[in-house]
Scaffold this motif. Structure first.
Motif, PDB file in Angstrom:
ATOM      1  N   ARG A   6     -37.858  24.182  -8.312  1.00 42.56           N
ATOM      2  CA  ARG A   6     -37.442  23.560  -7.042  1.00 42.56           C
ATOM      3  C   ARG A   6     -35.921  23.524  -6.939  1.00 42.56           C
ATOM      4  NH1 ARG A   6     -41.603  18.674  -7.887  1.00 42.56           N
ATOM      5  NH2 ARG A   6     -43.497  19.672  -7.083  1.00 42.56           N
ATOM      6  N   ARG A   9     -34.677  26.915  -6.177  1.00 45.42           N
ATOM      7  CA  ARG A   9     -34.947  27.256  -4.779  1.00 45.42           C
ATOM      8  C   ARG A   9     -33.936  26.586  -3.857  1.00 45.42           C
ATOM      9  NH1 ARG A   9     -40.520  25.620  -3.806  1.00 45.42           N
ATOM     10  NH2 ARG A   9     -39.639  23.566  -3.418  1.00 45.42           N
ATOM     11  N   LYS A  13     -31.274  28.269  -1.338  1.00 44.16           N
ATOM     12  CA  LYS A  13     -31.208  27.923   0.081  1.00 44.16           C
ATOM     13  C   LYS A  13     -29.774  27.629   0.511  1.00 44.16           C
ATOM     14  CE  LYS A  13     -35.870  26.171   0.975  1.00 44.16           C
ATOM     15  NZ  LYS A  13     -36.709  24.991   1.333  1.00 44.16           N
ATOM     16  N   ILE A  84     -35.391  32.589  -2.929  1.00 47.02           N
ATOM     17  CA  ILE A  84     -36.178  31.444  -2.456  1.00 47.02           C
ATOM     18  C   ILE A  84     -37.664  31.744  -2.602  1.00 47.02           C
ATOM     19  CG2 ILE A  84     -36.792  30.072  -0.412  1.00 47.02           C
ATOM     20  CD1 ILE A  84     -33.895  30.537   0.566  1.00 47.02           C
ATOM     21  N   ASN A  87     -38.774  31.731  -6.418  1.00 47.27           N
ATOM     22  CA  ASN A  87     -38.899  30.406  -7.026  1.00 47.27           C
ATOM     23  C   ASN A  87     -40.049  29.611  -6.426  1.00 47.27           C
ATOM     24  OD1 ASN A  87     -36.621  29.826  -9.076  1.00 47.27           O
ATOM     25  ND2 ASN A  87     -35.571  30.887  -7.417  1.00 47.27           N
ATOM     26  N   ASP A  88     -40.322  29.847  -5.158  1.00 46.99           N
ATOM     27  CA  ASP A  88     -41.494  29.230  -4.544  1.00 46.99           C
ATOM     28  C   ASP A  88     -42.761  29.777  -5.202  1.00 46.99           C
ATOM     29  OD1 ASP A  88     -42.688  27.582  -2.373  1.00 46.99           O
ATOM     30  OD2 ASP A  88     -43.486  29.519  -1.719  1.00 46.99           O
TER      31      ASP A  88
END
Length: 597
Positions: A6, A9, A13, A84, A87-88
């Motif tokens: 998280r 990510r 972002k 992103i 990692n998601d």
């Protein structure tokens, strides 16, 4: 690890937001420069001042620079968007929610010694748990590592490579995000390999020298333009172009049909080769993979450029006004032949290296995401050995996973597992099998400790009937058991076989099942094989208690207040409690009490 992914990510972002601003700035800059360019052009038409010529030229150069910087900013934006996404995916993978569509089902084989029974491929499979590849070559290599145990010396090298690169998370994600920048990176390159390995017909190869004829045509065109010659020699020369191109037409069309968009795929491979060269990994396995990449970046880029140029002929205007007059097909074919002469023998090495790196990144990424999993100790031994502390199934969530200790040493041994329905027999067999597969590909295992020797895993757990072959499930199981006996017989001088047989001979009556199971265990005893057999047959367990080469273990269930509970713990001895009757009662089926009919 969820918090880590998280955090990664969120960092991506933040970088994405900055990249978006940069893209927007360049978008506005390009628009302003274009408006100034048009305005300058209009002013120039209404002015004789030559200064405007310089201004127009300067604005044009500035626009081209802005366009190039804009493209780089867009690429960087897509890179952060890919991070992103990655990692998601890693966070969801921890909950066994697989976002990638590739299930690996195309690599499945019903006749494989263990792939179907151990869920190597499919919707909820070991392949989906591990797979972090981004190229078709890498995906196929990971599937091969799963389906074929590596020789001991190879897997020990892989273990060292995994340990060295496990903490190199940023580089692994950079690799994946870079590959994702090109939508054609996943394209299969087997057709390319086939094209480049098949030599061009010698007469056609010699005929490539006719590419220079276009210079004669251009010279004739120039002479006609200044009225030195009439037009018909130019027309005659162009007609000869058609004859030359017609001769090579089938070769070029066949090449293009098999290699559509391959130029972009090779560009992605060139980027990955460049990224590979910039890592500082030093173990022997990594050195072997990175060495071929020294020339791979240049070679992939050059080959990709020529295939992309060959694709120009798909544009009708290009073919008519450029392709035919300069014999473009011959120029590209000649360049490809020269590339083959220069790099052709190295292509397979480059592709193998990239595929191996992708497969290694997959198992290393899995190890990074599961720091509590361990690398097993694997060594040669005169006898088969498996010793595990708290071994569990990697495809079962940690909060639901029940781990067990297990030990087996020697060949010719059979461990009988008895227990009631749903008590955990099948899951335990798969737990051992799956972790042995992981161990023998060089990956971490779901255990606190694991020691084993090299072995061949064989399973018979999900035998099914086949309408196509007109066979019952019982006959299918017999064929599978025959395959086991043949494998164990032929392994006398090789690796021992570790077999996992679930609910043995379930398709026949209890008397035949007992006789058949006893006969099978006796037949396997003198062979280079040991393994586990699960059964509901108490008589088989009683028989096993009298044999020196058989050990009994069981999984129990308890009935309390009309509820059946399981502890899923492996315990020594034969099971004394079964729950079939109670399960039937719970389903509304009236079962007479013991002693009544």
């Amino acid at each position: 690890m969820k918090d880590f992914f998280r955090q990664q990510r969120e960092l991506a972002k933040e970088q994405e937001d900055l990249a978006k601003k940069k893209v927007n700035h360049f978008t506005v800059a390009r628009l302003l420069i274009f408006i100034l360019f048009v305005a300058s052009f209009i002013v120039r038409f209404n002015s004789d001042n030559p200064v405007w010529n310089g201004i127009i030229l300067g604005l044009l150069v500035l626009f081209l620079i802005a366009m190039r910087l804009h493209q780089k900013a867009q690429r960087q934006l897509r890179f952060f968007q890919n991070l992103i996404k990655l990692n998601d995916d890693e966070e969801k993978r921890l909950d066994f929610e697989f976002t990638r569509e590739d299930t690996g089902q195309i690599y499945g084989d019903v006749n494989h010694p263990y792939a179907s029974d151990l869920d190597l491929f499919g919707k909820h499979s070991l392949y989906r748990l591990l797979n972090r590849t981004q190229t078709s070559q890498g995906a196929a290599r990971l599937a091969d590592w799963l389906a074929r145990p590596a020789p001991l010396e190879v897997l020990l090298e892989r273990q060292k490579a995994l340990q060295e690169s496990k903490g190199n998370h940023a580089w692994r994600q950079q690799w994946q995000a870079t590959a994702l920048l090109n939508q054609h990176a996943t394209q299969n390159v087997e057709a390319l390999k086939s094209c480049l390995q098949n030599p061009l017909d010698e007469s056609l190869r010699k005929g490539l020298a006719w590419k220079w004829w276009s210079l004669i045509t251009l010279a004739l065109l120039g002479a006609w333009a200044i009225n030195l010659i009439p037009l018909w020699p130019v027309g005659f020369s162009l007609a000869y172009h058609f004859l030359i191109l017609r001769k090579y037409g089938p070769v070029v069309r066949g090449l293009m049909e098999q290699t559509t968009h391959i130029g972009q795929t090779l560009d992605a491979y060139a980027d990955l080769a460049s990224l590979g060269r910039r890592t500082d990994l030093k173990s022997n396995w990594w050195k072997l993979q990175l060495a071929p990449l020294e020339e791979a970046e240049k070679g992939f880029k050059e080959l990709g450029n020529w295939f992309s140029r060959l694709d120009f002929r798909a544009n009708a205007y290009f073919s008519l006004f450029v392709g035919i007059p300069i014999l473009w097909d011959l120029i590209c074919l000649d360049a490809l032949e020269k590339w083959k002469d220069k790099y052709g023998t190295q292509l397979n090495d480059w592709l193998d290296a990239l595929a191996n790196i992708e497969a290694m990144n997959s198992i290393t990424g899995h190890a990074f995401a599961h720091p509590d999993h361990v690398l097993p100790e694997i060594h040669w031994g005169n006898e088969m050995e498996i010793s595990c502390d708290q071994i569990g199934h990697p495809l079962i969530p940690e909060n639901k996973r029940v781990c067990n200790d297990f030990e087996l040493k020697g060949t010719g041994l059979t461990i009988l597992i008895t227990g009631s329905n749903m008590s955990g027999k099948s899951t335990f067999l798969r737990t051992l099998g799956v972790n042995l597969v992981l161990a023998q590909m060089g990956c971490v295992v779901t255990a606190r400790r694991m020691v084993c020797t090299p072995m061949l895993v064989f399973t018979s757990m999900r035998t099914q009937d086949s309408l196509e072959e007109n066979t019952s499930s019982f006959y299918a199981e017999l064929k599978r058991l025959r395959q086991l006996i043949e494998l164990a017989t032929n392994s006398k001088k090789g690796l021992p076989v570790f077999y996992l047989l679930d609910e043995i001979l379930k398709g026949t009556n209890s008397a035949d099942r007992n006789r058949g199971a006893v006969a099978l265990v006796k037949q396997l005893h003198p062979l280079q094989a040991s393994g586990l057999v699960s059964t509901h047959d108490l008589e088989l367990g009683v028989w096993g208690e009298q044999q020196p080469f058989v050990k009994n273990y069981h999984f129990r269930s308890d009935l309390k207040d009309g509820q059946i509970t399981f502890d899923y713990r492996l315990s020594p001895g034969t099971c004394s409690s079964f729950n079939a009757s109670e399960l039937m009662r719970m389903m509304g089926i009236k079962v007479a009490p013991d002693g009544e009919k």
